[in-house]
Write a protein that holds these residues in place. Sequence first.
Motif, PDB file in Angstrom:
ATOM      1  N   ALA A   1       0.833  -1.192   0.000  1.00  0.00           N
ATOM      2  CA  ALA A   1       0.000   0.000   0.000  1.00  0.00           C
ATOM      3  C   ALA A   1       0.869   1.244   0.000  1.00  0.00           C
ATOM      4  O   ALA A   1       1.921   1.271   0.641  1.00  0.00           O
ATOM      5  N   PHE A   2       0.407   2.259  -0.705  1.00  0.00           N
ATOM      6  CA  PHE A   2       1.135   3.524  -0.705  1.00  0.00           C
ATOM      7  C   PHE A   2       0.169   4.649  -1.057  1.00  0.00           C
ATOM      8  O   PHE A   2      -0.979   4.408  -1.449  1.00  0.00           O
ATOM      9  N   GLY A   3       0.645   5.877  -0.897  1.00  0.00           N
ATOM     10  CA  GLY A   3      -0.178   7.035  -1.221  1.00  0.00           C
ATOM     11  C   GLY A   3      -0.601   7.863  -0.036  1.00  0.00           C
ATOM     12  O   GLY A   3      -1.238   8.908  -0.202  1.00  0.00           O
ATOM     13  N   GLY A   4      -0.280   7.447   1.181  1.00  0.00           N
ATOM     14  CA  GLY A   4      -0.665   8.221   2.357  1.00  0.00           C
ATOM     15  C   GLY A   4       0.159   9.479   2.495  1.00  0.00           C
ATOM     16  O   GLY A   4       1.055   9.756   1.711  1.00  0.00           O
ATOM     17  N   GLY A   5      -0.160  10.232   3.521  1.00  0.00           N
ATOM     18  CA  GLY A   5       0.576  11.462   3.774  1.00  0.00           C
ATOM     19  C   GLY A   5      -0.199  12.372   4.694  1.00  0.00           C
ATOM     20  O   GLY A   5      -1.155  11.941   5.362  1.00  0.00           O
ATOM     21  N   LEU A   6       0.223  13.624   4.732  1.00  0.00           N
ATOM     22  CA  LEU A   6      -0.414  14.636   5.565  1.00  0.00           C
ATOM     23  C   LEU A   6      -1.326  15.490   4.687  1.00  0.00           C
ATOM     24  O   LEU A   6      -0.899  15.998   3.650  1.00  0.00           O
ATOM     25  N   VAL A   7      -2.570  15.648   5.123  1.00  0.00           N
ATOM     26  CA  VAL A   7      -3.538  16.424   4.357  1.00  0.00           C
ATOM     27  C   VAL A   7      -4.397  17.230   5.322  1.00  0.00           C
ATOM     28  O   VAL A   7      -4.630  16.800   6.455  1.00  0.00           O
ATOM     29  N   GLN A   8      -4.869  18.373   4.876  1.00  0.00           N
ATOM     30  CA  GLN A   8      -5.741  19.200   5.708  1.00  0.00           C
ATOM     31  C   GLN A   8      -7.166  18.666   5.695  1.00  0.00           C
ATOM     32  O   GLN A   8      -7.591  18.024   4.713  1.00  0.00           O
ATOM     33  N   ALA A   9      -7.875  18.929   6.748  1.00  0.00           N
ATOM     34  CA  ALA A   9      -9.282  18.559   6.807  1.00  0.00           C
ATOM     35  C   ALA A   9     -10.017  19.134   5.598  1.00  0.00           C
ATOM     36  O   ALA A   9      -9.793  20.286   5.216  1.00  0.00           O
ATOM     37  N   GLY A  10     -10.876  18.300   5.021  1.00  0.00           N
ATOM     38  CA  GLY A  10     -11.597  18.697   3.827  1.00  0.00           C
ATOM     39  C   GLY A  10     -10.897  18.319   2.536  1.00  0.00           C
ATOM     40  O   GLY A  10     -11.488  18.423   1.454  1.00  0.00           O
ATOM     41  N   GLY A  11      -9.667  17.910   2.647  1.00  0.00           N
ATOM     42  CA  GLY A  11      -8.889  17.552   1.474  1.00  0.00           C
ATOM     43  C   GLY A  11      -9.131  16.118   1.016  1.00  0.00           C
ATOM     44  O   GLY A  11      -9.991  15.410   1.540  1.00  0.00           O
ATOM     45  N   SER A  12      -8.338  15.703   0.019  1.00  0.00           N
ATOM     46  CA  SER A  12      -8.491  14.386  -0.587  1.00  0.00           C
ATOM     47  C   SER A  12      -7.147  13.683  -0.698  1.00  0.00           C
ATOM     48  O   SER A  12      -6.101  14.332  -0.843  1.00  0.00           O
ATOM     49  N   VAL A  13      -7.224  12.380  -0.658  1.00  0.00           N
ATOM     50  CA  VAL A  13      -6.045  11.532  -0.847  1.00  0.00           C
ATOM     51  C   VAL A  13      -6.507  10.273  -1.567  1.00  0.00           C
ATOM     52  O   VAL A  13      -7.609   9.778  -1.318  1.00  0.00           O
ATOM     53  N   ARG A  14      -5.655   9.754  -2.445  1.00  0.00           N
ATOM     54  CA  ARG A  14      -5.954   8.460  -3.057  1.00  0.00           C
ATOM     55  C   ARG A  14      -4.877   7.458  -2.652  1.00  0.00           C
ATOM     56  O   ARG A  14      -3.686   7.687  -2.917  1.00  0.00           O
ATOM     57  N   LEU A  15      -5.304   6.387  -2.040  1.00  0.00           N
ATOM     58  CA  LEU A  15      -4.401   5.301  -1.694  1.00  0.00           C
ATOM     59  C   LEU A  15      -4.424   4.254  -2.802  1.00  0.00           C
ATOM     60  O   LEU A  15      -5.455   4.035  -3.443  1.00  0.00           O
ATOM     61  N   SER A  16      -3.289   3.609  -2.981  1.00  0.00           N
ATOM     62  CA  SER A  16      -3.180   2.520  -3.933  1.00  0.00           C
ATOM     63  C   SER A  16      -2.627   1.297  -3.221  1.00  0.00           C
ATOM     64  O   SER A  16      -1.855   1.426  -2.258  1.00  0.00           O
ATOM     65  N   CYS A  17      -3.005   0.148  -3.715  1.00  0.00           N
ATOM     66  CA  CYS A  17      -2.477  -1.108  -3.189  1.00  0.00           C
ATOM     67  C   CYS A  17      -2.144  -1.989  -4.379  1.00  0.00           C
ATOM     68  O   CYS A  17      -3.044  -2.405  -5.116  1.00  0.00           O
ATOM     69  N   ALA A  18      -0.873  -2.238  -4.558  1.00  0.00           N
ATOM     70  CA  ALA A  18      -0.412  -3.048  -5.672  1.00  0.00           C
ATOM     71  C   ALA A  18      -0.226  -4.486  -5.211  1.00  0.00           C
ATOM     72  O   ALA A  18       0.382  -4.734  -4.161  1.00  0.00           O
ATOM     73  N   ALA A  19      -0.715  -5.405  -6.017  1.00  0.00           N
ATOM     74  CA  ALA A  19      -0.623  -6.830  -5.687  1.00  0.00           C
ATOM     75  C   ALA A  19       0.324  -7.528  -6.646  1.00  0.00           C
ATOM     76  O   ALA A  19       0.311  -7.261  -7.853  1.00  0.00           O
ATOM     77  N   SER A  20       1.127  -8.411  -6.111  1.00  0.00           N
ATOM     78  CA  SER A  20       1.976  -9.251  -6.940  1.00  0.00           C
ATOM     79  C   SER A  20       1.459 -10.672  -6.867  1.00  0.00           C
ATOM     80  O   SER A  20       0.753 -11.039  -5.950  1.00  0.00           O
ATOM     81  N   GLY A  21       1.821 -11.445  -7.858  1.00  0.00           N
ATOM     82  CA  GLY A  21       1.323 -12.805  -7.894  1.00  0.00           C
ATOM     83  C   GLY A  21       0.165 -12.931  -8.865  1.00  0.00           C
ATOM     84  O   GLY A  21      -0.295 -11.953  -9.442  1.00  0.00           O
ATOM     85  N   ARG A  22      -0.313 -14.138  -9.008  1.00  0.00           N
ATOM     86  CA  ARG A  22      -1.349 -14.412  -9.988  1.00  0.00           C
ATOM     87  C   ARG A  22      -2.743 -14.253  -9.416  1.00  0.00           C
ATOM     88  O   ARG A  22      -2.928 -14.203  -8.212  1.00  0.00           O
ATOM     89  N   SER A  23      -3.684 -14.192 -10.297  1.00  0.00           N
ATOM     90  CA  SER A  23      -5.097 -14.293  -9.939  1.00  0.00           C
ATOM     91  C   SER A  23      -5.606 -13.163  -9.070  1.00  0.00           C
ATOM     92  O   SER A  23      -6.477 -13.374  -8.228  1.00  0.00           O
TER      93      SER A  23
END
Length: 123
Positions: free
Chosen positions: A5-27
Amino acid sequence: VQLQAFGGGLVQAGGSVRLSCAASGRSFSSYAMAWFRQAPGKEYEFVAAIRWTGGVTNYADSVKGRFAISRNNAENTVYLQMNSLKPADTAVYYCAADMFGDGNNRRLSYDYWGQGTQVTVSS
């Protein structure tokens, strides 16, 4: 499957953030994917999930209308778009996977977990 997982950080109230989670392996497309979070001194809390098929989603009441989970099976990635953030959303966010899962909110249903990414919302 291994998750990162990545994409976190510091943001002000009312703001937006998008987190991503990359998977390795099949299926990857065979896994229900979920996001949980843990605030300091608190238990794990379910945030959102998406089924392995049909794109059915499930949200905690506390984030409905503000957060959106989605997945891109071609890129083996699941996303969590977080809008209208509040200080109460401050936590470490974890992605998790459950093969052929129904996208429920039970932590024990998920067999694979990423390492977590910190989201801090300032007031």
